[in-house]
Design a protein around this motif. Structure first.
Motif, PDB file in Angstrom:
ATOM      1  N   ILE A 281     -89.118-100.013  14.793  1.00  0.00           N
ATOM      2  CA  ILE A 281     -89.226 -98.835  13.928  1.00  0.00           C
ATOM      3  C   ILE A 281     -88.949 -99.207  12.473  1.00  0.00           C
ATOM      4  O   ILE A 281     -89.610 -98.725  11.555  1.00  0.00           O
ATOM      5  CB  ILE A 281     -88.261 -97.737  14.419  1.00  0.00           C
ATOM      6  N   ILE A 282     -87.980-100.068  12.232  1.00  0.00           N
ATOM      7  CA  ILE A 282     -87.580-100.430  10.876  1.00  0.00           C
ATOM      8  C   ILE A 282     -88.505-101.489  10.261  1.00  0.00           C
ATOM      9  O   ILE A 282     -88.588-101.608   9.043  1.00  0.00           O
ATOM     10  CB  ILE A 282     -86.119-100.935  10.892  1.00  0.00           C
ATOM     11  N   LEU A 283     -89.226-102.229  11.064  1.00  0.00           N
ATOM     12  CA  LEU A 283     -90.047-103.339  10.570  1.00  0.00           C
ATOM     13  C   LEU A 283     -91.010-102.954   9.453  1.00  0.00           C
ATOM     14  O   LEU A 283     -91.083-103.669   8.444  1.00  0.00           O
ATOM     15  CB  LEU A 283     -90.798-103.989  11.732  1.00  0.00           C
ATOM     16  N   PRO A 284     -91.770-101.864   9.532  1.00  0.00           N
ATOM     17  CA  PRO A 284     -92.671-101.544   8.417  1.00  0.00           C
ATOM     18  C   PRO A 284     -91.944-101.245   7.102  1.00  0.00           C
ATOM     19  O   PRO A 284     -92.517-101.411   6.029  1.00  0.00           O
ATOM     20  CB  PRO A 284     -93.424-100.300   8.893  1.00  0.00           C
ATOM     21  N   LEU A 285     -90.695-100.822   7.170  1.00  0.00           N
ATOM     22  CA  LEU A 285     -89.945-100.532   5.950  1.00  0.00           C
ATOM     23  C   LEU A 285     -89.524-101.800   5.217  1.00  0.00           C
ATOM     24  O   LEU A 285     -89.193-101.755   4.036  1.00  0.00           O
ATOM     25  CB  LEU A 285     -88.708 -99.696   6.283  1.00  0.00           C
ATOM     26  N   THR A 286     -89.522-102.927   5.891  1.00  0.00           N
ATOM     27  CA  THR A 286     -89.080-104.175   5.276  1.00  0.00           C
ATOM     28  C   THR A 286     -90.208-104.934   4.582  1.00  0.00           C
ATOM     29  O   THR A 286     -89.940-105.967   3.984  1.00  0.00           O
ATOM     30  CB  THR A 286     -88.443-105.094   6.334  1.00  0.00           C
ATOM     31  N   TYR A 287     -91.431-104.438   4.638  1.00  0.00           N
ATOM     32  CA  TYR A 287     -92.540-105.160   4.015  1.00  0.00           C
ATOM     33  C   TYR A 287     -92.403-105.244   2.497  1.00  0.00           C
ATOM     34  O   TYR A 287     -92.825-106.218   1.891  1.00  0.00           O
ATOM     35  CB  TYR A 287     -93.876-104.518   4.368  1.00  0.00           C
ATOM     36  N   GLY A 288     -91.815-104.249   1.871  1.00  0.00           N
ATOM     37  CA  GLY A 288     -91.667-104.258   0.426  1.00  0.00           C
ATOM     38  C   GLY A 288     -90.437-104.996  -0.067  1.00  0.00           C
ATOM     39  O   GLY A 288     -90.235-105.107  -1.271  1.00  0.00           O
ATOM     40  N   MET A 289     -89.623-105.505   0.831  1.00  0.00           N
ATOM     41  CA  MET A 289     -88.381-106.189   0.447  1.00  0.00           C
ATOM     42  C   MET A 289     -88.623-107.687   0.344  1.00  0.00           C
ATOM     43  O   MET A 289     -89.631-108.206   0.811  1.00  0.00           O
ATOM     44  CB  MET A 289     -87.294-105.929   1.495  1.00  0.00           C
ATOM     45  N   THR A 290     -87.673-108.365  -0.263  1.00  0.00           N
ATOM     46  CA  THR A 290     -87.748-109.822  -0.263  1.00  0.00           C
ATOM     47  C   THR A 290     -87.447-110.331   1.143  1.00  0.00           C
ATOM     48  O   THR A 290     -86.933-109.590   1.991  1.00  0.00           O
ATOM     49  CB  THR A 290     -86.732-110.423  -1.258  1.00  0.00           C
ATOM     50  N   ALA A 291     -87.739-111.582   1.379  1.00  0.00           N
ATOM     51  CA  ALA A 291     -87.578-112.140   2.727  1.00  0.00           C
ATOM     52  C   ALA A 291     -86.118-112.131   3.164  1.00  0.00           C
ATOM     53  O   ALA A 291     -85.815-111.807   4.319  1.00  0.00           O
ATOM     54  CB  ALA A 291     -88.130-113.555   2.779  1.00  0.00           C
ATOM     55  N   GLU A 292     -85.218-112.475   2.249  1.00  0.00           N
ATOM     56  CA  GLU A 292     -83.804-112.544   2.612  1.00  0.00           C
ATOM     57  C   GLU A 292     -83.251-111.167   2.965  1.00  0.00           C
ATOM     58  O   GLU A 292     -82.564-111.001   3.972  1.00  0.00           O
ATOM     59  CB  GLU A 292     -82.977-113.139   1.468  1.00  0.00           C
ATOM     60  N   ILE A 293     -83.566-110.175   2.152  1.00  0.00           N
ATOM     61  CA  ILE A 293     -83.052-108.823   2.393  1.00  0.00           C
ATOM     62  C   ILE A 293     -83.711-108.214   3.626  1.00  0.00           C
ATOM     63  O   ILE A 293     -83.056-107.560   4.439  1.00  0.00           O
ATOM     64  CB  ILE A 293     -83.245-107.940   1.150  1.00  0.00           C
ATOM     65  N   GLY A 294     -85.005-108.442   3.803  1.00  0.00           N
ATOM     66  CA  GLY A 294     -85.694-107.912   4.973  1.00  0.00           C
ATOM     67  C   GLY A 294     -85.141-108.460   6.275  1.00  0.00           C
ATOM     68  O   GLY A 294     -84.926-107.711   7.237  1.00  0.00           O
ATOM     69  N   LEU A 295     -84.892-109.748   6.311  1.00  0.00           N
ATOM     70  CA  LEU A 295     -84.314-110.345   7.516  1.00  0.00           C
ATOM     71  C   LEU A 295     -82.892-109.856   7.751  1.00  0.00           C
ATOM     72  O   LEU A 295     -82.491-109.629   8.900  1.00  0.00           O
ATOM     73  CB  LEU A 295     -84.335-111.865   7.422  1.00  0.00           C
ATOM     74  N   ALA A 296     -82.123-109.676   6.680  1.00  0.00           N
ATOM     75  CA  ALA A 296     -80.762-109.175   6.832  1.00  0.00           C
ATOM     76  C   ALA A 296     -80.764-107.747   7.374  1.00  0.00           C
ATOM     77  O   ALA A 296     -79.939-107.401   8.221  1.00  0.00           O
ATOM     78  CB  ALA A 296     -80.035-109.231   5.493  1.00  0.00           C
ATOM     79  N   VAL A 297     -81.708-106.932   6.929  1.00  0.00           N
ATOM     80  CA  VAL A 297     -81.813-105.561   7.430  1.00  0.00           C
ATOM     81  C   VAL A 297     -82.192-105.568   8.905  1.00  0.00           C
ATOM     82  O   VAL A 297     -81.604-104.837   9.710  1.00  0.00           O
ATOM     83  CB  VAL A 297     -82.830-104.764   6.586  1.00  0.00           C
ATOM     84  N   LEU A 298     -83.138-106.389   9.287  1.00  0.00           N
ATOM     85  CA  LEU A 298     -83.551-106.443  10.691  1.00  0.00           C
ATOM     86  C   LEU A 298     -82.427-106.957  11.592  1.00  0.00           C
ATOM     87  O   LEU A 298     -82.222-106.438  12.693  1.00  0.00           O
ATOM     88  CB  LEU A 298     -84.794-107.315  10.840  1.00  0.00           C
ATOM     89  N   VAL A 299     -81.703-107.941  11.127  1.00  0.00           N
ATOM     90  CA  VAL A 299     -80.574-108.460  11.912  1.00  0.00           C
ATOM     91  C   VAL A 299     -79.471-107.405  12.031  1.00  0.00           C
ATOM     92  O   VAL A 299     -78.890-107.228  13.102  1.00  0.00           O
ATOM     93  CB  VAL A 299     -80.035-109.765  11.291  1.00  0.00           C
ATOM     94  N   ALA A 300     -79.215-106.678  10.945  1.00  0.00           N
ATOM     95  CA  ALA A 300     -78.181-105.635  10.986  1.00  0.00           C
ATOM     96  C   ALA A 300     -78.561-104.529  11.960  1.00  0.00           C
ATOM     97  O   ALA A 300     -77.715-104.038  12.714  1.00  0.00           O
ATOM     98  CB  ALA A 300     -77.971-105.069   9.585  1.00  0.00           C
ATOM     99  N   VAL A 301     -79.831-104.129  11.968  1.00  0.00           N
ATOM    100  CA  VAL A 301     -80.280-103.096  12.909  1.00  0.00           C
ATOM    101  C   VAL A 301     -80.150-103.600  14.344  1.00  0.00           C
ATOM    102  O   VAL A 301     -79.679-102.879  15.225  1.00  0.00           O
ATOM    103  CB  VAL A 301     -81.732-102.672  12.604  1.00  0.00           C
ATOM    104  N   TYR A 302     -80.548-104.819  14.582  1.00  0.00           N
ATOM    105  CA  TYR A 302     -80.505-105.363  15.938  1.00  0.00           C
ATOM    106  C   TYR A 302     -79.076-105.484  16.458  1.00  0.00           C
ATOM    107  O   TYR A 302     -78.756-105.046  17.562  1.00  0.00           O
ATOM    108  CB  TYR A 302     -81.215-106.708  15.985  1.00  0.00           C
ATOM    109  N   ILE A 303     -78.202-106.088  15.659  1.00  0.00           N
ATOM    110  CA  ILE A 303     -76.831-106.316  16.105  1.00  0.00           C
ATOM    111  C   ILE A 303     -76.084-105.004  16.295  1.00  0.00           C
ATOM    112  O   ILE A 303     -75.365-104.809  17.272  1.00  0.00           O
ATOM    113  CB  ILE A 303     -76.096-107.235  15.114  1.00  0.00           C
ATOM    114  N   SER A 304     -76.266-104.062  15.362  1.00  0.00           N
ATOM    115  CA  SER A 304     -75.572-102.776  15.520  1.00  0.00           C
ATOM    116  C   SER A 304     -76.182-101.959  16.647  1.00  0.00           C
ATOM    117  O   SER A 304     -75.488-101.169  17.293  1.00  0.00           O
ATOM    118  CB  SER A 304     -75.585-101.993  14.217  1.00  0.00           C
ATOM    119  N   GLY A 305     -77.482-102.120  16.924  1.00  0.00           N
ATOM    120  CA  GLY A 305     -78.087-101.445  18.070  1.00  0.00           C
ATOM    121  C   GLY A 305     -77.559-101.975  19.388  1.00  0.00           C
ATOM    122  O   GLY A 305     -77.333-101.217  20.336  1.00  0.00           O
TER     123      GLY A 305
END
Length: 75
Positions: A45-69
Motif C-alpha cells: 500500500i505504501i510503495l506508490p507513495l515512495t516513488y517521489g522520495m529519494t532512495a534512502e528515505i524511500g527504503l527507510a519508510v518501507l522498512v519502518a512500515v514492515y517492521i512496525s507491521g
C-alpha cells in the motif's frame, strides 16, 4: 565507501525524513493490528507513495512500515 554511508546517514536524520519514518511506523502499527492485513500488504500500500522520495528515505519508510507491521501484529 564511508563517505556514501555518512551521506546517507545524514540524509536520514533530517527532520523531513524522521517525520516520514515516524508516520510510516504508526501506519504500520495500525495495519499490523487490523485483522486479515499483514506487513507485506502494508508495504504494498505504501510503495506508490515512495516513488517521489529519494532512495534512502524511500527504503527507510518501507522498512519502518514492515517492521512496525510485524510488531503490531505479534500477539
Amino acid at each position: 565507501m564511508l563517505d556514501i554511508f555518512l551521506g546517507s546517514l545524514s540524509e536520514l536524520f533530517q527532520t523531513y525524513a524522521l517525520w516520514l519514518i515516524i508516520g510510516s511506523s504508526i501506519i504500520g502499527l495500525i495495519v499490523g493490528t487490523l485483522p486479515r492485513l499483514n506487513a507485506a500488504m502494508a508495504v504494498a500500500i505504501i510503495l506508490p507513495l515512495t516513488y517521489g522520495m529519494t532512495a534512502e528515505i524511500g527504503l527507510a519508510v518501507l522498512v519502518a512500515v514492515y517492521i512496525s507491521g510485524i510488531s503490531g501484529g505479534g500477539w
